[in-house]
Design an enzyme around this catalytic site. Structure first.
Site, PDB file in Angstrom:
ATOM      1  N   GLN B 130       0.826  -1.206   0.000  1.00 54.28           N
ATOM      2  CA  GLN B 130       0.000   0.000   0.000  1.00 54.28           C
ATOM      3  C   GLN B 130       0.862   1.258   0.000  1.00 54.28           C
ATOM      4  OE1 GLN B 130      -3.580   0.767   2.766  1.00 54.28           O
ATOM      5  NE2 GLN B 130      -1.927   1.859   3.785  1.00 54.28           N
ATOM      6  N   GLY B 131       0.662   2.135  -0.972  1.00 51.84           N
ATOM      7  CA  GLY B 131       1.419   3.387  -1.050  1.00 51.84           C
ATOM      8  C   GLY B 131       0.564   4.574  -0.662  1.00 51.84           C
ATOM      9  N   SER B 133       0.981   6.543   2.947  1.00 54.56           N
ATOM     10  CA  SER B 133       1.734   7.508   3.763  1.00 54.56           C
ATOM     11  C   SER B 133       2.948   8.052   3.023  1.00 54.56           C
ATOM     12  CB  SER B 133       2.220   6.853   5.058  1.00 54.56           C
ATOM     13  OG  SER B 133       1.140   6.451   5.838  1.00 54.56           O
ATOM     14  N   SER B 165       4.691  -1.645   3.985  1.00 52.27           N
ATOM     15  CA  SER B 165       4.980  -3.041   4.340  1.00 52.27           C
ATOM     16  C   SER B 165       5.069  -3.893   3.078  1.00 52.27           C
ATOM     17  CB  SER B 165       3.873  -3.597   5.240  1.00 52.27           C
ATOM     18  OG  SER B 165       3.780  -2.830   6.410  1.00 52.27           O
ATOM     19  N   GLU B 248     -14.989  -1.906   8.245  1.00 50.00           N
ATOM     20  CA  GLU B 248     -15.229  -2.326   9.617  1.00 50.00           C
ATOM     21  C   GLU B 248     -14.841  -3.779   9.839  1.00 50.00           C
ATOM     22  OE1 GLU B 248     -16.051  -0.208  11.663  1.00 50.00           O
ATOM     23  OE2 GLU B 248     -17.228   1.359  10.683  1.00 50.00           O
ATOM     24  N   GLU B 379      -4.141   8.737  18.519  1.00 51.72           N
ATOM     25  CA  GLU B 379      -4.651  10.113  18.558  1.00 51.72           C
ATOM     26  C   GLU B 379      -5.699  10.333  17.468  1.00 51.72           C
ATOM     27  OE1 GLU B 379      -1.435   9.215  18.834  1.00 51.72           O
ATOM     28  OE2 GLU B 379      -1.250   9.736  20.950  1.00 51.72           O
TER      29      GLU B 379
END
Lengths: 386, 398
Positions: B130-131, B133, B165, B248, B379
């Site tokens: 997954q690209g 961030s 990852s 979910e 957060e």
């Protein structure tokens, strides 16, 4: 697989919430702090009895509404949310004990309790700093055709106006509940004062003479082939567990009420040109309270279901929900005081009423350490058994 | 209230157990072997395990049959997760493709894309990373800067991704890139599928705080992606990614592994010498063990409530954030409890003489710390709960 309240339970919850909102003012609670205790006026008690809530978990044929433990917990939670006096949960618990004790205890007393004309409450705790059935030192000794009860009870909730006390006493085979008329010779009741204005008292039993069948269930040894009804020790313990569970439900209601009022305040109160709820120091604390509340609710449902199904892990789950409810209620109500700022520390705002109910509830039916010790002991037993 | 699975579901569970009894011989974690071992062999083993499981009908449970899925019920999905955890089978190598991209393509992909990609996600023939961030776009993902310029039938992608990852072994990457630099930041992002063998891609593995290699930086230098590898609308990628990130899950699959961890730690604490007795003689430690049990039960029943809501067709809303936050906190408390149980020996590294349980607990401790960061920090979970459950005003203005 459906792990939420049924439609009927949701309807009951909404009805109870409306009823308490319309018929009960938190001002009664505040006033009672100066003139304790806070009590349910007779007229209101009659109403809640007629709504079927005092006998909510008593069998229909015994005069009750036939609800399960989860349904009783709905009522207890709404009473907590409204800061309605604890009498509802106290009498409800005693009524269930009478119902489960067998035919001997179904009849005029239980029907009167469900109808709101008579009252019974349980008396478990004693001086000495420990909680629950294991700490009971009051004795019930057979003397011919009499049962003699001696000992001292404290923190007995809703003791005034009660005609029957279900006193936890030690017998040769464990602990049992003994029905003691409040006006029996040798019974002395002295009011105690709870920080939330709640009605509690001390009960001294000085060699109180009772009929031999005053004991709920049978205290004969298991191998005696006795058919007098429920096992008295198991009944006393499950009654304490029910009280604990309803106490946890009450605390959950308190926590949710404190969270709701604080969330509303954080949306309205503007400082630095923004609602304070937009500051993460405020919103994250409330988010953590929400997590505590959701966890408590999940464990509450689990404990209700386990009790209703008579599962062996019921007692452990009851302890688990009390641990969680204690923490949720304290965190929610302390956050409410802090996040309201100066106004949160005033007598006129309701916030301290929630805090008081929470702190009193935490110290009722066992604190966190008590229940963690109980869980550990049960785990160790279970491991030894396998 | 009813916590029972139906008779058919319990039958399904029994069949799965029989299958697992017969096949878990090959379920030794092929990647855990690693560390100087035969990496390529281990990788193939991991792919084979997923394929075997898929062929048996236990991967892609929610997916349409047309693309290799099972169209199974929600309860069956829970049962599979529970049983795989109970048998301690290795994690599926293509988890990212299975949990994030697959459901996205089912909803937002073209028919060609579904046919082309879904079966190979299931069979682990094509591994996905997954690209999302970037160095300057972590929690504030919508600030991402990787550009994708349209050039004829292609996108030309330039930029940098991080915390990716599986990047060194992945065959494909699904990524977010900015296709309209002039639009408001959430409205100029597109969702693209990129072959990792395309010229211009460079992968640089990063070592994490625990010493392992789990994620990488990925650099894109004028990487050309065919136009038909756009998912959904041009500039419509943010909404798609957001929906998937909210995908979910009841979290019930975590419960069994946490239960096993607690059981193992309980056994260690019952036998580890401390003074004249064992660690678990300490009454305060006993209470913490009981408390850990409470936390895990809470996660279990919270999961059942989420599952009930899903079965009833109610969206659990931000309820998944509650579960994730609680799970990460309990994992950390449990890991901390483990190290305190070890007492003086908690300072020992994995290969040291006298190390407890071969260093399992310090590894668990580091792993737990990552749980409140990856997949949305604690957060951010709190922001989500505050805004979407409690209805508080947005804390971030942009």
């Amino acid at each position: 697989m459906d792990f939420e309240l049924s439609d009927e339970q949701v309807a009951l919850r909404d009805a109870a919430r409306d009823y308490f909102a319309n018929r009960w003012s938190r001002d009664h609670v505040r006033d009672a702090l100066d003139r304790p205790p806070v009590v349910v006026p007779d007229e209101l008690w009659q109403e809640v009895a007629e709504l079927g809530w005092v006998g909510i978990a008593v069998a229909v044929e015994a005069g009750g509404s036939g609800g399960d433990v989860a349904t009783a917990a709905v009522i207890a939670e709404e009473a907590g949310r409204a800061l309605f006096p604890s009498a509802l949960a106290s009498v409800l618990t005693a009524a269930v004990a009478l119902d489960r004790a067998g035919d001997r205890w179904r009849g005029a007393l239980l029907e009167g309790v469900c109808a709101g004309t008579r009252r019974a409450v349980c008396a478990f705790e004693e001086p000495g700093g420990a909680w629950g059935p294991d700490a009971v030192r009051t004795t019930a000794v057979r003397d011919g055709d009499r049962l003699v009860v001696s000992g001292s009870k404290i923190l007995v909730a809703d003791v005034e106006g009660t005609d029957t006390l279900l006193v936890a006493a030690r017998t040769p085979t464990g602990v049992a509940l003994v029905a003691v008329p409040a006006d029996a010779p040798g019974v002395t009741i002295t009011p105690m004062i709870r920080i939330d204005g709640g009605q509690i008292g001390e009960v001294v039993l000085d060699a109180v003479q009772l009929p031999a069948d005053a004991l709920l269930g049978s205290d004969a040894p298991a191998d005696a082939g006795d058919d007098a009804g429920a096992d008295a020790d198991a009944l006393a313990r499950s009654t304490y567990d029910l009280g604990t569970l309803l106490g946890a439900a009450d605390l959950l209601g308190v926590a949710e009420a404190a969270l709701a009022v604080t969330t509303a305040f954080a949306n309205d109160r503007v400082q630095f040109g923004r609602p304070i709820g937009s500051f993460q120091a405020v919103s994250h604390r409330l988010a953590d309270v929400l997590v505590d509340v959701e966890i408590t609710r999940s464990l509450l449902y689990a404990a209700c279901l386990a009790m209703d199904e008579g599962r062996p892990d019921a007692a452990e789950l009851v302890s688990a929900v009390k641990v969680a409810a204690n923490e949720a209620a304290v965190r929610a109500t302390e956050a409410a005081v802090q996040l309201h700022g100066g106004i949160g520390f005033t007598w006129e705002l309701d916030v301290h009423l929630y805090l008081r109910r929470a702190r009193a509830g935490v110290a009722t039916f066992g604190d966190g350490a008590h229940h963690l010790d109980r869980i550990f002991a049960q785990h160790t037993q279970a491991r030894a058994a396998t | 209230m009813d916590l029972h699975f139906s008779a058919e579901d319990e039958q399904y569970r029994l069949r799965l157990r029989e299958w697992l009894e017969a096949h878990t011989g090959r379920a030794k974690n092929p990647l855990a072997a690693g560390g100087g071992g035969d990496i390529m062999g281990a990788l193939q083993g991991a792919r084979d395990w997923q394929r075997t499981l898929w062929e048996a009908g236990y991967v892609g449970l929610a997916w349409p049959k047309e693309y290799g899925g099972q169209e199974a019920t929600l309860t069956q999905q829970v049962i599979v997760n529970q049983e795989l955890a109970r048998y301690s089978t290795p994690p599926l190598i293509n988890t990212i493709g299975l949990t994030i991209l697959g459901p996205t393509l089912v909803v937002n992909g073209t028919d060609d894309q579904r046919r082309r990609f879904l079966p190979k996600i299931l069979s682990a023939e094509e591994l996905w990373c997954q690209g999302f961030s970037e160095p300057e776009a972590g929690s504030d993902l919508a600030s991402l800067r990787t550009r994708a310029e349209i050039d004829g039938d292609e996108f030309v992608v330039t930029g940098q991704k991080v915390w990716t990852s599986l990047a060194p072994i992945a065959d494909w990457c699904f990524l977010l890139a900015r296709t309209d630099p002039n639009a408001p930041k959430r409205e100029g992002i597109s969702y693209l599928l990129c072959n990792m063998r395309t010229p211009g891609i460079k992968v640089n593995a990063l070592r994490n705080a625990a010493g392992g290699i789990h994620f990488s930086e990925v650099f894109f230098d004028e990487v050309r992606i065919p136009r038909d590898q756009l998912v959904g609308e041009l500039h419509g990628g943010w909404q798609i990614a957001r929906t998937t990130l909210e995908h979910e899950r009841s979290g019930l699959s975590n419960v069994l592994s946490l239960e096993q961890t607690l059981k193992r730690l309980w056994a260690t604490a019952s036998s580890l010498q401390q003074g004249t007795g064992v660690a678990l003689d300490d009454p305060s430690l006993r209470r913490e063990f009981a408390r850990a049990w409470v936390d895990i039960e809470a996660l279990r029943y919270l999961g059942f409530r989420t599952l009930s809501a899903q079965i009833a067709g109610r969206t659990p809303g931000a309820g998944a954030s509650v579960g994730k936050l609680h799970a990460s906190q309990l994992r950390q408390r449990l890991a901390d409890l483990a190290l305190r149980t070890e007492g003086p020996l908690a300072q020992l590294a994995k290969r040291s003489p006298h190390v407890v349980d071969r260093g399992r607990w310090v590894a668990a401790y580091f792993d737990a710390l990552g749980h409140s960061i990856g997949g949305g920090t604690a957060e951010i979970q709190r922001n989500t709960i505050a805004e979407r459950v409690l209805g508080l005003p947005r804390s971030v203005v942009d």
